[in-house]
Design a protein around this motif. Structure first.
Motif, mmCIF file in Angstrom:
data_model
loop_
_atom_site.group_PDB
_atom_site.id
_atom_site.type_symbol
_atom_site.label_atom_id
_atom_site.label_comp_id
_atom_site.label_asym_id
_atom_site.label_seq_id
_atom_site.Cartn_x
_atom_site.Cartn_y
_atom_site.Cartn_z
ATOM 1 N N ILE A 186 56.952 43.182 3.454
ATOM 2 C CA ILE A 186 57.465 43.544 2.127
ATOM 3 C C ILE A 186 56.313 43.495 1.115
ATOM 4 N N VAL A 187 56.379 44.363 0.102
ATOM 5 C CA VAL A 187 55.440 44.219 -1.020
ATOM 6 C C VAL A 187 56.287 43.960 -2.258
ATOM 7 N N ASP A 188 56.312 42.717 -2.699
ATOM 8 C CA ASP A 188 57.159 42.355 -3.827
ATOM 9 C C ASP A 188 56.624 41.054 -4.450
ATOM 10 N N GLY A 189 55.860 41.252 -5.520
ATOM 11 C CA GLY A 189 55.186 40.114 -6.153
ATOM 12 C C GLY A 189 56.135 39.047 -6.657
ATOM 13 N N LYS A 190 57.280 39.473 -7.185
ATOM 14 C CA LYS A 190 58.208 38.482 -7.742
ATOM 15 C C LYS A 190 58.797 37.617 -6.628
ATOM 16 N N LYS A 191 59.207 38.301 -5.560
ATOM 17 C CA LYS A 191 59.717 37.538 -4.402
ATOM 18 C C LYS A 191 58.618 36.621 -3.859
ATOM 19 N N ALA A 192 57.402 37.141 -3.820
ATOM 20 C CA ALA A 192 56.276 36.344 -3.293
ATOM 21 C C ALA A 192 56.166 35.032 -4.056
ATOM 22 N N VAL A 193 56.310 35.106 -5.378
ATOM 23 C CA VAL A 193 56.171 33.909 -6.205
ATOM 24 C C VAL A 193 57.308 32.919 -5.923
ATOM 25 N N GLN A 194 58.514 33.438 -5.722
ATOM 26 C CA GLN A 194 59.640 32.557 -5.394
ATOM 27 C C GLN A 194 59.410 31.884 -4.041
ATOM 28 N N VAL A 195 58.920 32.663 -3.082
ATOM 29 C CA VAL A 195 58.646 32.118 -1.749
ATOM 30 C C VAL A 195 57.577 31.024 -1.844
ATOM 31 N N LEU A 196 56.585 31.276 -2.666
ATOM 32 C CA LEU A 196 55.519 30.281 -2.863
ATOM 33 C C LEU A 196 56.125 28.960 -3.348
ATOM 34 N N PHE A 197 57.041 29.068 -4.294
ATOM 35 C CA PHE A 197 57.697 27.851 -4.781
ATOM 36 C C PHE A 197 58.541 27.211 -3.682
ATOM 37 N N ASN A 198 59.335 28.031 -3.013
ATOM 38 C CA ASN A 198 60.249 27.482 -2.003
ATOM 39 C C ASN A 198 59.503 26.776 -0.866
ATOM 40 N N LEU A 199 58.350 27.305 -0.507
ATOM 41 C CA LEU A 199 57.570 26.662 0.555
ATOM 42 C C LEU A 199 57.044 25.309 0.082
ATOM 43 N N ASN A 200 56.618 25.249 -1.166
ATOM 44 C CA ASN A 200 56.202 23.958 -1.727
ATOM 45 C C ASN A 200 57.363 22.970 -1.725
ATOM 46 N N LEU A 201 58.534 23.482 -2.097
ATOM 47 C CA LEU A 201 59.716 22.624 -2.130
ATOM 48 C C LEU A 201 60.083 22.154 -0.720
ATOM 49 N N ALA A 202 60.008 23.071 0.236
ATOM 50 C CA ALA A 202 60.356 22.720 1.619
ATOM 51 C C ALA A 202 59.423 21.626 2.144
#
Ligand code: BGP
Length: 463
Positions: A186-202
């Motif tokens: 996927i190419v989606d910067g906004k989703k990428a940023v959410q994933v970045l946060f979620n991985l930190n949270l995980a």
């Protein structure tokens, strides 16, 4: 023999691999995203070789670990596959054969005096969790990861004293959501940023669970640091560009992991651009309160950055590339097979950065190595690969690491990538990294010259 570089007492001389890259899919009850991708589009993978057999570690772990011992390794990292250990993702209930396998691997390591370092995620999201929930876009998947982690700690935490939550989480962001080198491209910067946060949270939630179980061991994270160097250190705009790249690709995980908070400048930019992640106060608290005990650093290459020269096209959506361009420095030394710059000096810079800006936290090099294509060219009459280039590569990197340690950086080990030639994502078996070679057809494993070299280094605790 004079040992010029004598490393600290108890230094780890080891090597790393991952479950999906070494085990093979034997008896695995679920598919991860790479299994699935290979089944659909084998032509994406070099010579159409997939993860089905890999280096057969599932069947040959005893012999393999024996060879690791033979080349003097005192520690070894691999990963527990979510898709092998867990039968029911929603409850975290484990699978019998998954338990048996990882139990045996861990016991075998200990029997051979090899410290097992177990990582929980190495790009191997269960594909089912992508299909059902959007994978790392979903906070529910974060919860499921915590359950998986809890199960692993409960089952193996009595013997495994070093855990890692994730390997190179930024690569998930880059590969799946920005630059299309992991499924589902996927190419989606906004989703990428959410994933970045979620991985930190995980990662923080897994650490929280580890502490809750009150086990006698340490937990950390493995980050690939690609320190940024500006094209022209005198040019303010190049420096800004390089700083942004550092914040997005390195500090977005490094700062939360060590200090419990995200880099302020990065948050401000993401907020201004209206792509900042959604997070609750409680989640920020969890990240704040669950930092790591130790850090693993995978180092392969630096980043060279310059200010944007080609204007960024906003219409295609937000990308971190809005703020920098990669810079191809003339005269840079390259590994032509992998296309990565070779810059050993960076080992020193990383050491000092951790010492000065990250509380001198205990850390180790968790991956470093040189992937070379066509190594059969270097086989001698005895059938051994003479990989002098690899020995030179390691020596140079270790010398700079040593300088950092001499100046007080708290580094406790060095792991190469990888002990035995293993499967690599889309490159499959193109580039080989091991101290031990693998004949793909026969699965025969043979110690390379570098394997004999590391054995001496380990024995002498230096070189
Ligand atoms: C790291 C990964 C490893 C490994 C290594 C070598 O980024 O953690 O899984 O694959 O790089 O890179 P590659 O296999 O892409 O050549």
């Amino acid at each position: 023999m004079i040992i010029k570089n004598k490393f600290p007492k108890g230094f780890w001389w080891g090597s790393a691999t991952s479950g999906p890259q070494s085990e093979g899919r034997f008896n695995k009850i679920h598919d991860n995203v790479f299994d699935y991708w290979f089944d659909r589009e084998p032509e994406i993978f070099f010579n159409k070789v997939g993860p089905n057999i890999a280096s057969n570690f599932y069947n040959s772990y005893k012999e393999d670990l024996n060879m690791l011992k033979e080349i003097g390794l005192n520690s070894f990292r691999t990963s527990i596959q979510w898709t092998r250990l867990i039968k029911d993702f929603e409850t975290g209930e484990p699978d019998e054969d998954g338990i048996r396998f990882y139990d045996e691997v861990i016991d075998e390591c200990i029997k051979n005096n090899i410290i097992p370092v177990m990582n929980l995620h190495h790009f191997d999201l269960p594909v089912e969790l992508y299909d059902k929930y959007g994978g790392w876009e979903s906070k529910h998947v974060v919860e499921l990861f915590k359950k998986f982690a809890g199960t692993a700690f409960r089952l193996f935490g009595d013997r495994v004293k070093y855990w890692a939550t994730f390997n190179e989480p930024i690569v998930v962001v880059e590969g799946q959501y920005l630059y299309k080198f992991h499924y589902p491209q996927i190419v989606d910067g906004k989703k990428a940023v959410q994933v970045l946060f979620n991985l930190n949270l995980a990662s923080a939630k897994a650490i929280e669970e580890y502490r809750r179980q009150d086990l006698d061991g340490k937990i950390g994270i493995i980050l690939n640091l690609t320190p940024s160097y500006p094209r022209d250190p005198e040019n303010k705009e190049d420096v800004e560009a390089s700083k942004f790249a550092d914040n997005f690709f390195n500090n977005s995980f490094l700062n939360p992991a060590v200090k419990g908070e995200f880099p302020k400048e990065l948050v401000e930019i993401l907020e201004k651009d209206k792509v900042l992640w959604e997070a609750t106060e409680k989640e920020m608290e969890i990240i704040k309160n669950n930092t790591i005990d130790f850090l693993g650093v995978n180092y392969y290459q630096p980043r060279r950055a310059k200010m944007r020269e080609i204007p960024f096209n906003n219409e295609e959506g937000w990308m971190p590339d809005k703020y920098f361009e990669n810079y191809e420095m003339p005269g840079r030394r390259m590994n032509p097979y992998r296309g990565w710059e070779i810059y050993p000096e960076c080992m020193y810079d990383i050491s000092i950065n951790i010492k000065e800006n990250y509380n001198n936290i205990p850390w180790f090099i968790s991956e470093n190595g040189m992937g070379v294509e066509g190594e059969e060219r270097y086989v001698n009459e005895e059938g051994i690969i003479e990989d002098d280039y690899r020995i030179e590569f390691f020596k140079e990197h270790l010398e700079y690491l040593y300088e950092g340690i001499k100046e007080g950086s708290n580094c406790f080990g060095f792991h190469s990538w990888t002990p035995i030639d293993c499967w690599s994502w889309c490159n499959a078996y193109k580039n080989r990294y091991g101290f031990i070679s693998l004949d793909l057809e026969t699965q025969k494993k043979t110690i390379k010259k570098s394997g004999k070299w590391i054995c001496e280094v380990s024995k002498n605790n230096g070189f």
